[in-house]
Design a protein around this motif. Structure first.
Motif, PDB file in Angstrom:
ATOM      1  N   ASP A 117      -5.739   9.666   6.814  1.00  0.00           N
ATOM      2  CA  ASP A 117      -6.101  10.448   5.633  1.00  0.00           C
ATOM      3  C   ASP A 117      -4.898  11.112   4.983  1.00  0.00           C
ATOM      4  OD1 ASP A 117      -8.735   9.750   6.017  1.00  0.00           O
ATOM      5  OD2 ASP A 117      -9.255  11.589   7.090  1.00  0.00           O
ATOM      6  N   LEU A 118      -3.828  11.332   5.755  1.00  0.00           N
ATOM      7  CA  LEU A 118      -2.640  12.019   5.233  1.00  0.00           C
ATOM      8  C   LEU A 118      -1.609  11.072   4.623  1.00  0.00           C
ATOM      9  CD1 LEU A 118      -2.086  14.575   8.136  1.00  0.00           C
ATOM     10  CD2 LEU A 118      -3.067  15.042   5.875  1.00  0.00           C
ATOM     11  N   ILE A 119      -1.773   9.788   4.847  1.00  0.00           N
ATOM     12  CA  ILE A 119      -0.806   8.808   4.341  1.00  0.00           C
ATOM     13  C   ILE A 119      -1.115   8.486   2.882  1.00  0.00           C
ATOM     14  CG2 ILE A 119       0.033   6.438   4.578  1.00  0.00           C
ATOM     15  CD1 ILE A 119      -0.622   6.647   7.567  1.00  0.00           C
ATOM     16  N   HIS A 120      -0.072   8.528   2.061  1.00  0.00           N
ATOM     17  CA  HIS A 120      -0.236   8.252   0.637  1.00  0.00           C
ATOM     18  C   HIS A 120       0.236   6.837   0.310  1.00  0.00           C
ATOM     19  CE1 HIS A 120      -1.190  12.426  -0.138  1.00  0.00           C
ATOM     20  NE2 HIS A 120      -0.097  12.801   0.494  1.00  0.00           N
ATOM     21  N   PRO A 121      -0.347   6.213  -0.705  1.00  0.00           N
ATOM     22  CA  PRO A 121       0.165   4.923  -1.165  1.00  0.00           C
ATOM     23  C   PRO A 121       1.644   5.029  -1.536  1.00  0.00           C
ATOM     24  CG  PRO A 121      -1.953   5.412  -2.190  1.00  0.00           C
ATOM     25  CD  PRO A 121      -1.527   6.656  -1.460  1.00  0.00           C
ATOM     26  N   GLU A 122       2.374   3.939  -1.372  1.00  0.00           N
ATOM     27  CA  GLU A 122       3.801   3.864  -1.702  1.00  0.00           C
ATOM     28  C   GLU A 122       4.676   4.647  -0.721  1.00  0.00           C
ATOM     29  OE1 GLU A 122       5.099   1.995  -4.578  1.00  0.00           O
ATOM     30  OE2 GLU A 122       3.104   1.215  -4.176  1.00  0.00           O
ATOM     31  N   SER A 123       4.111   5.067   0.394  1.00  0.00           N
ATOM     32  CA  SER A 123       4.907   5.798   1.382  1.00  0.00           C
ATOM     33  C   SER A 123       5.501   4.846   2.410  1.00  0.00           C
ATOM     34  CB  SER A 123       4.064   6.870   2.073  1.00  0.00           C
ATOM     35  OG  SER A 123       2.990   6.277   2.777  1.00  0.00           O
ATOM     36  N   ILE A 124       6.369   5.390   3.256  1.00  0.00           N
ATOM     37  CA  ILE A 124       7.008   4.641   4.340  1.00  0.00           C
ATOM     38  C   ILE A 124       6.587   5.302   5.649  1.00  0.00           C
ATOM     39  CG2 ILE A 124       9.206   3.978   5.383  1.00  0.00           C
ATOM     40  CD1 ILE A 124      10.378   3.968   2.523  1.00  0.00           C
ATOM     41  N   VAL A 125       5.874   4.565   6.475  1.00  0.00           N
ATOM     42  CA  VAL A 125       5.282   5.123   7.694  1.00  0.00           C
ATOM     43  C   VAL A 125       6.150   4.754   8.893  1.00  0.00           C
ATOM     44  CG1 VAL A 125       3.250   5.175   9.186  1.00  0.00           C
ATOM     45  CG2 VAL A 125       2.976   4.969   6.695  1.00  0.00           C
ATOM     46  N   LEU A 126       6.598   5.761   9.624  1.00  0.00           N
ATOM     47  CA  LEU A 126       7.446   5.571  10.793  1.00  0.00           C
ATOM     48  C   LEU A 126       6.661   5.907  12.053  1.00  0.00           C
ATOM     49  CD1 LEU A 126      10.719   7.304   9.506  1.00  0.00           C
ATOM     50  CD2 LEU A 126       9.976   4.931   9.190  1.00  0.00           C
ATOM     51  N   PHE A 127       6.752   5.022  13.041  1.00  0.00           N
ATOM     52  CA  PHE A 127       6.045   5.214  14.306  1.00  0.00           C
ATOM     53  C   PHE A 127       7.036   5.627  15.392  1.00  0.00           C
ATOM     54  CE2 PHE A 127       3.233   2.475  11.906  1.00  0.00           C
ATOM     55  CZ  PHE A 127       1.987   3.029  12.161  1.00  0.00           C
ATOM     56  N   TYR A 128       6.864   6.853  15.867  1.00  0.00           N
ATOM     57  CA  TYR A 128       7.727   7.387  16.924  1.00  0.00           C
ATOM     58  C   TYR A 128       7.113   7.071  18.280  1.00  0.00           C
ATOM     59  CZ  TYR A 128       9.620  10.914  20.122  1.00  0.00           C
ATOM     60  OH  TYR A 128      10.166  11.554  21.209  1.00  0.00           O
ATOM     61  N   THR A 129       7.667   6.070  18.962  1.00  0.00           N
ATOM     62  CA  THR A 129       7.192   5.684  20.294  1.00  0.00           C
ATOM     63  C   THR A 129       8.083   6.226  21.405  1.00  0.00           C
ATOM     64  OG1 THR A 129       8.480   3.632  20.527  1.00  0.00           O
ATOM     65  CG2 THR A 129       6.425   3.517  19.254  1.00  0.00           C
ATOM     66  N   GLY A 130       9.317   6.598  21.065  1.00  0.00           N
ATOM     67  CA  GLY A 130      10.293   7.035  22.066  1.00  0.00           C
ATOM     68  C   GLY A 130      10.929   5.893  22.826  1.00  0.00           C
ATOM     69  N   LEU A 175      -3.055   0.179   7.174  1.00  0.00           N
ATOM     70  CA  LEU A 175      -1.848   0.385   6.388  1.00  0.00           C
ATOM     71  C   LEU A 175      -1.855  -0.482   5.134  1.00  0.00           C
ATOM     72  CD1 LEU A 175       0.732   0.527   9.309  1.00  0.00           C
ATOM     73  CD2 LEU A 175      -0.141   2.445   7.955  1.00  0.00           C
ATOM     74  N   VAL A 176      -2.383  -1.690   5.266  1.00  0.00           N
ATOM     75  CA  VAL A 176      -2.538  -2.550   4.083  1.00  0.00           C
ATOM     76  C   VAL A 176      -3.482  -1.888   3.083  1.00  0.00           C
ATOM     77  CG1 VAL A 176      -3.478  -4.735   3.268  1.00  0.00           C
ATOM     78  CG2 VAL A 176      -2.017  -4.697   5.290  1.00  0.00           C
ATOM     79  N   LYS A 177      -4.564  -1.332   3.597  1.00  0.00           N
ATOM     80  CA  LYS A 177      -5.540  -0.658   2.734  1.00  0.00           C
ATOM     81  C   LYS A 177      -4.900   0.497   1.976  1.00  0.00           C
ATOM     82  CE  LYS A 177     -10.110   1.525   2.948  1.00  0.00           C
ATOM     83  NZ  LYS A 177     -11.233   1.929   3.868  1.00  0.00           N
ATOM     84  N   LYS A 178      -3.957   1.180   2.601  1.00  0.00           N
ATOM     85  CA  LYS A 178      -3.270   2.307   1.976  1.00  0.00           C
ATOM     86  C   LYS A 178      -2.201   1.877   0.969  1.00  0.00           C
ATOM     87  CE  LYS A 178      -4.724   6.391   3.385  1.00  0.00           C
ATOM     88  NZ  LYS A 178      -5.027   7.518   2.484  1.00  0.00           N
ATOM     89  N   LYS A 179      -1.833   0.598   0.989  1.00  0.00           N
ATOM     90  CA  LYS A 179      -0.827   0.065   0.061  1.00  0.00           C
ATOM     91  C   LYS A 179       0.506   0.781   0.203  1.00  0.00           C
ATOM     92  CE  LYS A 179      -4.284  -1.534  -3.247  1.00  0.00           C
ATOM     93  NZ  LYS A 179      -4.770  -1.508  -4.651  1.00  0.00           N
ATOM     94  N   ILE A 180       0.954   0.910   1.442  1.00  0.00           N
ATOM     95  CA  ILE A 180       2.250   1.541   1.684  1.00  0.00           C
ATOM     96  C   ILE A 180       3.375   0.541   1.396  1.00  0.00           C
ATOM     97  CG2 ILE A 180       1.249   3.058   3.422  1.00  0.00           C
ATOM     98  CD1 ILE A 180       2.749   1.303   5.532  1.00  0.00           C
ATOM     99  N   LYS A 181       4.616   1.031   1.344  1.00  0.00           N
ATOM    100  CA  LYS A 181       5.768   0.170   1.072  1.00  0.00           C
ATOM    101  C   LYS A 181       6.321  -0.493   2.325  1.00  0.00           C
ATOM    102  CE  LYS A 181       7.825   2.572  -2.898  1.00  0.00           C
ATOM    103  NZ  LYS A 181       9.047   3.272  -3.370  1.00  0.00           N
TER     104      LYS A 181
END
Length: 207
Positions: free
Chosen positions: A96-109, A134-140
């Motif tokens: 819910d907090l992710i906006h379209p056109e954003s870049i999502v980073l996954f911190y796994t360590g 993530l596809v649904k959110k249309k991120i970059k």
């Protein structure tokens, strides 16, 4: 005050590579003491170290990294803390907090194992559900501090890349972003006529 956080592994001679990739060679071929100047030669595949996968990586298309608009390589970042998860499922609260056109980073360590054999053999991966969200959110773009968001036959790669979502692999230092709710990601690859490219990734944060 604005400052930058480096999220990139340094390129070094014989740095760890994915199984089957050519070794990285970084050699000094001239020095000020002998030649009056310095020069180095680098031999590397496009998928060693911190790098960016483009759509051509897993398809017969011909859209090279050099042809992707610059605006695709930067944007507002969103960090997802998935430390300790082997299968990464994006929770609704994060989605819910992710906006379209954003870049999502996954911190796994998992970047802590970068110089160990385990790094390329037992890394965490994204679930198909997460990729489709993530596809649904249309991120970059997504980024992850492991070698890949999946294993062969690379279904997650296919889902993301066919939907024009780029993939950054082998990030590091994502823990430094934990205190920040807002930041900008800058991930400019070489202007290279290839499927993918080494990339210097940084986050711009404001105190």
């Amino acid at each position: 005050m604005t400052h930058y956080i480096d999220l990139t592994h340094p390129v070094t001679h014989n740095m760890p590579c994915y199984d089957g990739d050519p070794p990285v060679s970084l050699q000094q071929i001239a020095s000020p003491e002998v030649d009056g100047y310095s020069n180095f030669v680098l031999s590397t595949g496009m998928h060693s170290g911190t790098h960016l996968d483009g759509p051509m990586h897993l398809s017969s298309g011909n859209k090279q990294i050099a042809e992707i608009p610059l605006k695709q390589f930067t944007g507002p970042g969103f960090l997802v803390n998935v430390l300790g998860q082997k299968i990464i499922d994006l929770q609704d609260s994060a989605f819910d907090l992710i906006h379209p056109e954003s870049i999502v980073l996954f911190y796994t360590g998992f970047d802590l194992y970068f110089n160990q054999k385990e790094y390329f053999r037992s890394y965490p991966v994204l679930s198909e559900k997460t990729a489709l969200l993530l596809v649904k959110k249309k991120i970059k773009m997504i980024g992850i501090d492991s070698p890949s968001p999946d294993y062969a036959p690379y279904n997650i790669h296919a889902i993301l890349l066919t939907n024009n979502i780029l993939i950054i692999e082998n990030l590091t230092n994502l823990s430094s972003l934990l205190p920040y709710r807002e930041f900008e990601v800058l991930a400019f690859p070489l202007k290279i006529r290839a499927d993918s490219s080494p990339v210097r990734v940084a986050a711009r944060v404001t105190e």
